[in-house]
Enzyme design. Structure first.
Site, PDB file in Angstrom:
ATOM      1  N   LYS A 103      14.183   5.387   2.561  1.00  0.00           N
ATOM      2  CA  LYS A 103      13.591   5.222   1.235  1.00  0.00           C
ATOM      3  C   LYS A 103      12.985   6.535   0.752  1.00  0.00           C
ATOM      4  O   LYS A 103      12.210   7.180   1.452  1.00  0.00           O
ATOM      5  CB  LYS A 103      12.527   4.124   1.312  1.00  0.00           C
ATOM      6  CG  LYS A 103      11.900   3.722  -0.006  1.00  0.00           C
ATOM      7  CD  LYS A 103      11.057   2.476   0.216  1.00  0.00           C
ATOM      8  CE  LYS A 103      10.325   2.018  -1.019  1.00  0.00           C
ATOM      9  NZ  LYS A 103       9.621   0.742  -0.802  1.00  0.00           N
ATOM     10  N   ALA A 129       0.829  -1.206   0.000  1.00  0.00           N
ATOM     11  CA  ALA A 129       0.000   0.000   0.000  1.00  0.00           C
ATOM     12  C   ALA A 129       0.862   1.254   0.000  1.00  0.00           C
ATOM     13  O   ALA A 129       1.897   1.341   0.673  1.00  0.00           O
ATOM     14  CB  ALA A 129      -0.913  -0.006   1.220  1.00  0.00           C
ATOM     15  N   PRO A 185       3.111  -0.794   4.992  1.00  0.00           N
ATOM     16  CA  PRO A 185       3.133   0.108   3.844  1.00  0.00           C
ATOM     17  C   PRO A 185       4.453   0.083   3.078  1.00  0.00           C
ATOM     18  O   PRO A 185       5.503  -0.299   3.606  1.00  0.00           O
ATOM     19  CB  PRO A 185       2.894   1.483   4.475  1.00  0.00           C
ATOM     20  CG  PRO A 185       2.194   1.200   5.760  1.00  0.00           C
ATOM     21  CD  PRO A 185       2.785  -0.096   6.238  1.00  0.00           C
ATOM     22  N   CYS A 186       4.375   0.532   1.851  1.00  0.00           N
ATOM     23  CA  CYS A 186       5.513   0.481   0.927  1.00  0.00           C
ATOM     24  C   CYS A 186       6.755   1.184   1.458  1.00  0.00           C
ATOM     25  O   CYS A 186       7.863   0.702   1.289  1.00  0.00           O
ATOM     26  CB  CYS A 186       5.074   1.118  -0.403  1.00  0.00           C
ATOM     27  SG  CYS A 186       6.399   1.410  -1.591  1.00  0.00           S
ATOM     28  N   PHE A 187       6.577   2.333   2.118  1.00  0.00           N
ATOM     29  CA  PHE A 187       7.724   3.160   2.487  1.00  0.00           C
ATOM     30  C   PHE A 187       8.272   2.869   3.882  1.00  0.00           C
ATOM     31  O   PHE A 187       9.160   3.580   4.347  1.00  0.00           O
ATOM     32  CB  PHE A 187       7.362   4.646   2.372  1.00  0.00           C
ATOM     33  CG  PHE A 187       7.541   5.189   0.980  1.00  0.00           C
ATOM     34  CD1 PHE A 187       8.768   5.698   0.569  1.00  0.00           C
ATOM     35  CD2 PHE A 187       6.498   5.167   0.073  1.00  0.00           C
ATOM     36  CE1 PHE A 187       8.943   6.183  -0.710  1.00  0.00           C
ATOM     37  CE2 PHE A 187       6.658   5.651  -1.211  1.00  0.00           C
ATOM     38  CZ  PHE A 187       7.885   6.164  -1.610  1.00  0.00           C
TER      39      PHE A 187
END
Length: 260
Positions: free
Chosen positions: A156, A82, A140-142
């Site tokens: 990131k 996400a 989550p992605c980050f």
């Protein structure tokens, strides 16, 4: 092959999640049809949580809470986790890719463009060589960088994902301007505490919020140098428009967004 193919460059106005994902896939179909590549820079007209293609999402988010926060949902054609699209800049690259080796080469080529463009903006980003493996889940992605992702320092800065199908490839991703990603944890049906580390942002690197056009102006010469020719503007394409109309309907469907 990557530098020798014809590249086009486009900057799209802010659009809804459905329109953005439909255009990315339509451009991927165009790459398979024409053999050309397109690098696109764009933004979102409203805060949108994009879900990875195979991410578990049904009953995982509090839709009422998301509505109160003004956050919509869309499912990407690519994998991954996400990602909240709000104060960030999104890019996509679509190009022919026959096999996994071509996809790996494209990933390196596109990341090189992103790093060169960020350097033109004054951001000393780099690829991370080592990163922890991330198990499946709702993280989550980050939260943490994966191997060979773009970081600033140890955090990131760019989250990217790929999808290859029908002889073409789509890679798209998000460059954070501000870190709104912790909101994702609070939108879960069972809210979670944010991860220990925060993401890097362009605001932290530059002390200001660069615009989409400013980022595009840095990425276009980076693409020109890597591709070894001046990228063209995308010409009118009736087949692209037809694909776009059909794909908008597909990405609007709850059966796709909440498929799992």
């Amino acid at each position: 092959m990557l530098p020798s193919m014809q590249w086009h460059f486009m900057v799209s106005p802010p659009a809804a999640g459905v329109a953005n994902m439909a255009l990315d896939e339509a451009l991927m179909r165009r790459a398979a049809r024409t053999g050309d590549a397109v690098f696109r820079v764009y933004s979102w007209s409203a805060p949108t949580l994009s879900l990875g293609r195979n991410q578990r999402a049904r009953d995982c988010y509090d839709l009422a809470r998301a509505g109160e926060a003004g956050v919509g949902f869309v499912r990407r054609p690519t994998g991954g986790r996400a990602l909240l699209h709000h104060r960030e800049i999104t890019y996509s690259a679509t190009l022919p890719a026959a096999d996994a080796a071509s996809a790996r080469a494209a990933y390196g080529f596109i990341n090189g463009i992103l790093i060169a463009g960020l350097a033109r903006l004054g951001v000393p980003a780099r690829l991370t060589a080592e990163a922890q493996a991330i198990p499946p889940g709702l993280r989550p992605c980050f939260d943490v960088p994966a191997e060979h992702e773009i970081v600033l320092g140890e955090r990131k800065l760019v989250g990217s994902a790929q999808w290859r199908r029908g002889g073409a490839l789509l890679q798209h991703g998000s460059i954070l301007v501000r870190d709104d990603q912790p909101l994702i944890h609070r939108l879960l049906a069972t809210p979670q505490a944010s991860g220990a580390g925060s993401a890097a942002t362009l605001h932290q690197a530059l002390g200001r919020d660069p615009s989409v056009d400013e980022m595009a102006d840095a990425l276009r010469p980076a693409l020109r140098e890597s591709a070894r020719h001046e990228p063209r503007l995308l010409p009118p394409d009736a087949a692209l428009e037809a694909d776009l109309a059909a794909l908008r309907a597909s990405y609007s469907a709850d059966a796709w967004t909440w498929r799992r």
